[in-house]
Motif scaffolding. Structure first.
Motif, PDB file in Angstrom:
ATOM      1  N   CYS A 147       0.859  -1.196   0.000  1.00 42.10           N
ATOM      2  CA  CYS A 147       0.000   0.000   0.000  1.00 42.10           C
ATOM      3  C   CYS A 147       0.888   1.237   0.000  1.00 42.10           C
ATOM      4  O   CYS A 147       1.748   1.380   0.880  1.00 42.10           O
ATOM      5  CB  CYS A 147      -0.900  -0.016   1.239  1.00 42.10           C
ATOM      6  SG  CYS A 147      -1.910   1.476   1.377  1.00 42.10           S
ATOM      7  N   LYS A 190       2.313  11.148   1.096  1.00 45.30           N
ATOM      8  CA  LYS A 190       3.557  11.152   1.891  1.00 45.30           C
ATOM      9  C   LYS A 190       4.715  10.451   1.185  1.00 45.30           C
ATOM     10  O   LYS A 190       5.824  10.428   1.695  1.00 45.30           O
ATOM     11  CB  LYS A 190       3.312  10.489   3.248  1.00 45.30           C
ATOM     12  CG  LYS A 190       2.336  11.282   4.105  1.00 45.30           C
ATOM     13  CD  LYS A 190       2.246  10.711   5.506  1.00 45.30           C
ATOM     14  CE  LYS A 190       1.402  11.632   6.372  1.00 45.30           C
ATOM     15  NZ  LYS A 190       0.883  10.978   7.560  1.00 45.30           N
ATOM     16  N   CYS A 238       1.951   2.958   3.372  1.00 47.69           N
ATOM     17  CA  CYS A 238       0.822   3.332   4.218  1.00 47.69           C
ATOM     18  C   CYS A 238       1.135   2.919   5.656  1.00 47.69           C
ATOM     19  O   CYS A 238       0.930   3.675   6.593  1.00 47.69           O
ATOM     20  CB  CYS A 238      -0.457   2.623   3.773  1.00 47.69           C
ATOM     21  SG  CYS A 238      -0.892   2.982   2.067  1.00 47.69           S
ATOM     22  N   ASN A 258       1.322   5.341   0.137  1.00 42.04           N
ATOM     23  CA  ASN A 258       0.697   6.617   0.489  1.00 42.04           C
ATOM     24  C   ASN A 258       1.257   7.697  -0.435  1.00 42.04           C
ATOM     25  O   ASN A 258       2.381   8.162  -0.263  1.00 42.04           O
ATOM     26  CB  ASN A 258       1.010   6.934   1.963  1.00 42.04           C
ATOM     27  CG  ASN A 258       0.341   8.232   2.407  1.00 42.04           C
ATOM     28  OD1 ASN A 258       0.151   9.163   1.612  1.00 42.04           O
ATOM     29  ND2 ASN A 258      -0.021   8.289   3.681  1.00 42.04           N
TER      30      ASN A 258
END
Ligand SMILES: [Zn+2]
Length: 346
Positions: A287, A292, A296, A289
């Motif tokens: 996953c 950022k 994740c 992000n």
């Protein structure tokens, strides 16, 4: 006038179709090399066979091929590999080396070594084909190193062999994983010396002039992917790289180096912004992000955007996801190195 104009169009079309067919050939060679020799583990029969194939390819192009067999110890066992070299004589005996390792981490890591480092190996072969009939100032040695993945054995042997002509050597460009990551970078050696043998560390050279010459030449070409300096990260000033690939033994010998690689230093990977996570493509993460630019959840992350040394480094994963991206980077590298090798006068 009309006739002249038509023949001009014809010549332009012929040149671009020649270039297109050269690009198709080198792309097919890349895919064939990484799938036919998908397990090029250093010291193995398949690394040897990959070397035989490379030698045949260079000989078919009319080159005399230098082979340097060497022995080394790895995990307490004596093993054997070889470096493979062709020389393109320039007007001057002054020499530029462009090198790429052709071994891989092999099937034990699930990798077929397409990006790491069939990409550099076949880029060298394509470059040989492109410049062999063309005039250039510096002599160019194209070196395919064996056994890089087990402690840079091939490049270490190369710089200590009796045929190593350091006095005429102006620089070394290392191609290691030149496709696949999000961006193309050119690095110089680190300004703090690598771990060289004691006798060598006093010769250590980290001048960035070759890196900077490459970067400024790349800016003149507008139809290729752009090259970057990586931003300063912890322990690594802007544009400087570690001693984990074949450029390091050359830097230890006092040779200015540059290292081209495709990765992404803007991602916060497992150990920070170290360029080891190569892509923000979410298919290479459990996953990702996006905001950022990191995982994740660190604890749950399995992929970390890493292609090299993983099962993702093969045609079946890379082509459906990144075909055009990899193609563009691959051809950009060849086009750029060709233009640099022909224009380079130090
Ligand atoms: Zn590599």
């Amino acid at each position: 006038m009309k006739i002249i104009k038509n023949s001009f169009v014809f010549i332009t079309l012929s040149l671009s179709s020649l270039q297109a067919s050269a690009e198709t050939q080198s792309w097919e060679s890349l895919l064939a090399f990484s799938s036919n020799f998908s397990d090029r583990l250093a010291g193995s029969r398949s690394e040897y066979n990959a070397g035989e194939w490379l030698i045949n390819q260079y000989e078919d192009l009319g080159f005399e091929v230098n082979q340097y067999n060497f022995k080394y110890f790895y995990k307490d066992k004596k093993r054997q590999s070889r470096n493979i070299e062709v020389v393109l004589k320039g007007k001057s005996p002054k020499t530029l080396i462009i090198g790429a390792h052709y071994d891989s981490t092999g099937h034990r890591k699930g990798s077929a070594g397409l990006i790491d480092n069939a990409s550099g190996t076949i880029a060298l072969l394509a470059l040989a084909k492109e410049i062999k009939e063309q005039e250039h100032f510096y002599t160019i040695r194209l070196v395919s190193f064996g056994a890089e993945e087990v402690g840079l054995q091939g490049s270490k042997k190369y710089v200590t062999s009796s045929s190593f002509d350091k006095d005429n050597l102006v620089g070394m460009i290392n191609l290691d994983t030149v496709v696949g990551g999000d961006y193309l970078y050119i690095h110089s050696a680190h300004s703090s010396p690598y771990k060289c043998n004691d006798a060598k560390s006093s010769n250590y050279e980290y001048s960035p002039w070759l890196r900077d010459s490459l970067l400024s030449e790349s800016k003149k070409l507008t139809d290729i992917s752009s090259y970057h300096l990586h931003p300063a990260t912890q322990g690594y000033p802007e544009g400087e790289t570690g001693g984990w690939s074949d450029h390091a033994p050359f830097a230890c010998e006092g040779v200015p180096i540059a290292h081209i690689e495709a990765t992404n230093f803007m991602i916060k990977g497992k150990s920070g912004f170290d360029g080891y996570s190569q892509t923000s493509n979410p298919n290479f993460w459990t996953c990702f992000n996006d905001e950022k630019q990191t995982a994740c959840k660190n604890k749950k992350e399995k992929g970390w955007g890493q292609i090299w040394h993983t099962k993702y480094d093969q045609e079946k994963y890379l082509i459906p996801e990144l075909e055009n991206h990899i193609k563009t980077q691959f051809h950009s590298n060849i086009e750029f190195l060709k233009s640099f090798a022909l224009a380079f006068k130090g």
